[in-house]
Design an enzyme around this catalytic site. Structure first.
Site, PDB file in Angstrom:
ATOM      1  N   GLU A  96      -4.928 -21.297   0.922  1.00 11.27           N
ATOM      2  CA  GLU A  96      -3.898 -22.056   0.233  1.00 11.27           C
ATOM      3  C   GLU A  96      -2.740 -21.166  -0.196  1.00 11.27           C
ATOM      4  O   GLU A  96      -2.933 -20.005  -0.524  1.00 11.27           O
ATOM      5  CB  GLU A  96      -4.438 -22.713  -1.025  1.00 11.27           C
ATOM      6  CG  GLU A  96      -5.894 -22.668  -1.189  1.00 11.27           C
ATOM      7  CD  GLU A  96      -6.345 -23.331  -2.468  1.00 11.27           C
ATOM      8  OE1 GLU A  96      -7.204 -24.194  -2.313  1.00 11.27           O
ATOM      9  OE2 GLU A  96      -5.882 -22.995  -3.561  1.00 11.27           O
ATOM     10  N   CYS A 109       2.644 -18.293  -4.729  1.00 11.81           N
ATOM     11  CA  CYS A 109       1.346 -17.722  -5.049  1.00 11.81           C
ATOM     12  C   CYS A 109       0.571 -17.673  -3.730  1.00 11.81           C
ATOM     13  O   CYS A 109       0.301 -18.713  -3.129  1.00 11.81           O
ATOM     14  CB  CYS A 109       0.662 -18.624  -6.073  1.00 11.81           C
ATOM     15  SG  CYS A 109      -0.985 -18.085  -6.472  1.00 11.81           S
TER      16      CYS A 109
END
Ligand code: SAH
Ligand code: SF4
Length: 354
Positions: A96, A109
C-alpha cells in the site's frame, strides 16, 4: 522471458543506466535523457518515450521493464484528502501507498517490504508476517506513481515518509538506494529534509545511518520506555534493548546535530497515563544539548486492528499526555491518523485483500 521478469529501469542507479546505454552503443547524453524520462516525465510505457529513437526504445524494451506493478484498488477518505492505493507487484504480492494532501504539502507514505518480520502486536503489517523485501525500484515507483498523478493536476510530491508496510532498516540497502534516487538533483530532486525514515529501533541500521551521515529525518518507534512492556508489544526489541537503543539515538543526535523523532502509539490503559508521560519526559532529558531539545515526539492514537484488542485513548487523555511533554519543553505533535475510515493504518488494506 516474460515481460514481468525483466529488470525495471527504475531499479537502476544513474551509473548503471549509463553503463547499460553505453553497452547498447548509445552516446553519453542518452543516460540523462532516459533519467529525465523516468523522473520528470514518469514514463510507464516505452511508447511514451517519444524523445528516444524507435530502435533504442525497442532495444530497451527487450531488456527492461518500466512498470512492474498495477494499481488494483484505490480508496479515498470522506474529505478526499487521503488516497490509498493497493499496488500489485509482478509476483502477485501487494503493497500500500498512501497520499495525504494538506494545504501546500503532498505527503506520501510508502512501503519498503511486503509484510514485516518484526511482529509488533498492534500493527496490521506485523500481524500478516513477512513475505519479501521490495527492490529499490519498487520503493521508488510508489513515489513515481503518485508523482505522475499529481503532475497532471499541476502538483508534486513534496514529502515522503517511509512509514508504510515493512521495516526500512530490515531492507537497508534498497531503502538507501531508493532515497538516493528520489533525491537526485537531475531527477525528482526531493530534499532529504522532506524525507523521513521510521524504524522500529534496529540498532545496526541506526548506526549505519549515522556513520553514512544521511540527511533524511530519522524517526524511532519507541512506544514504551519500560523494557518489559516494550518487548511485549515489539518482540524484536529483545534483540535491540532499550538502553542500547537510547545510546544509538544519542550518538546520532550528537554526530548529526539534528533532532530525532520518537513515535509513541498511544494505547488505552497501556502507555497513555500522566505517569507514563512524566516517565517519558524524564527519559528524554538526555536529548537536551546546550539547553536545546534535540528530539520531537509524535503521538499516534492507536489505530485499531483486528488482531489487537486494545483501543485508542480518549481525546482528553491524548491532550493531557501532550501537555505533560510540552510542560517539560519537549516538542510534540498529535498525529491524527488521517483516513482512518478508509483503513489507512499501516498494512490494513493489504491484510484485507490477502
Ligand atoms: N517499521 C517502521 C515503519 C512502519 S510503521 C516502524 O515501525 O517504525 C510506521 C509507524 O506506524 C510506526 O511508528 C508504527 O509503530 C506505527 N503503527 C503501526 N501500526 C499502528 C497502529 N495500529 N496504530 C498506531 N500506530 C501504528
Ligand atoms: Fe513492522 Fe513497523 Fe509494523 Fe512493527 S510497526 S510490525 S516494525 S511495520
Amino acid at each position: 522471458m516474460s515481460l514481468t521478469a525483466l529488470t525495471s529501469l527504475y531499479d537502476l542507479s544513474f551509473s548503471e543506466l549509463s553503463d547499460s546505454l553505453a553497452a547498447l552503443g548509445q552516446p553519453p547524453y542518452r543516460a540523462l535523457q532516459v533519467w529525465q524520462g523516468l523522473y520528470h516525465s514518469y514514463w510507464e510505457t516505452f511508447a511514451q518515450a517519444s524523445t528516444l529513437p524507435k530502435a533504442l526504445r525497442q532495444a530497451l524494451s527487450a531488456q527492461f521493464a518500466l512498470r512492474t506493478f498495477t494499481p488494483v484498488k484505490q480508496i479515498a477518505s470522506k474529505d478526499g484528502q487521503t488516497l490509498k492505493t493497493l499496488l500489485r507487484l509482478s509476483d502477485g504480492a501487494a503493497v500500500e501507498t498512501v497520499l495525504m494532501r494538506y494545504h501546500r504539502r503532498q505527503t506520501l507514505c510508502i512501503s519498503t517490504q511486503v509484510g514485516c518480520a518484526m511482529g509488533c502486536s498492534f500493527c496490521a503489517t506485523g500481524q500478516m508476517g513477512f513475505r519479501r523485501n521490495l527492490s529499490s525500484g519498487e520503493i521508488v515507483q510508489q513515489v513515481v506513481y503518485y508523482a505522475r498523478r499529481l503532475h497532471a493536476d499541476g502538483k508534486a510530491v513534496t514529502n515522503v515518509v517511509f512509514m508504510g508496510m515493512g521495516e526500512p532498516f530490515h531492507n537497508y540497502n534498497a531503502t538507501i538506494h531508493a532515497l538516493d534516487r528520489l533525491e537526485d538533483p537531475a531527477g525528482m530532486a526531493l530534499s532529504p529534509r522532506r524525507c523521513t525514515v521510521s524504524t522500529v529501533g534496529l540498532i545496526p541500521g541506526i548506526r549505519r545511518f549515522t556513520q553514512e551521515r544521511r540527511k533524511e529525518n530519522l524517526a524511532i518507534s519507541l512506544h514504551s520506555i519500560d523494557p518489559v512492556q516494550r518487548e511485549a508489544i515489539i518482540p524484536i526489541a529483545r534483540k535491540h534493548p532499550l538502553e542500547a537503543l537510547k545510546r544509538a539515538c544519542l550518538d546520532y543526535v550528537h554526530a548529526s546535530r539534528r533532532r530525532i523523532s520518537f513515535e509513541w502509539a498511544l494505547i488505552a490503559g497501556t502507555n497513555d497515563t500522566v505517569a507514563h508521560a512524566r516517565a517519558l519526559a524524564a527519559w528524554l532529558k538526555d536529548f537536551f544539548v546546550a539547553g536545546a531539545c534535540l528530539c520531537h515526539v509524535n503521538l499516534i492514537p492507536l489505530n485499531p486492528t483486528p488482531g489487537f484488542e486494545s483501543a485508542a485513548p480518549r481525546r482528553e487523555t491524548v491532550q493531557r499526555f501532550a501537555e505533560v511533554l510540552q510542560a517539560a519543553h519537549i516538542p510534540c505533535t498529535v498525529r491524527l491518523r488521517r483516513g482512518i475510515e478508509i483503513n489507512a493504518g499501516c498494512g490494513q488494506l493489504a491484510t484485507q485483500e490477502a
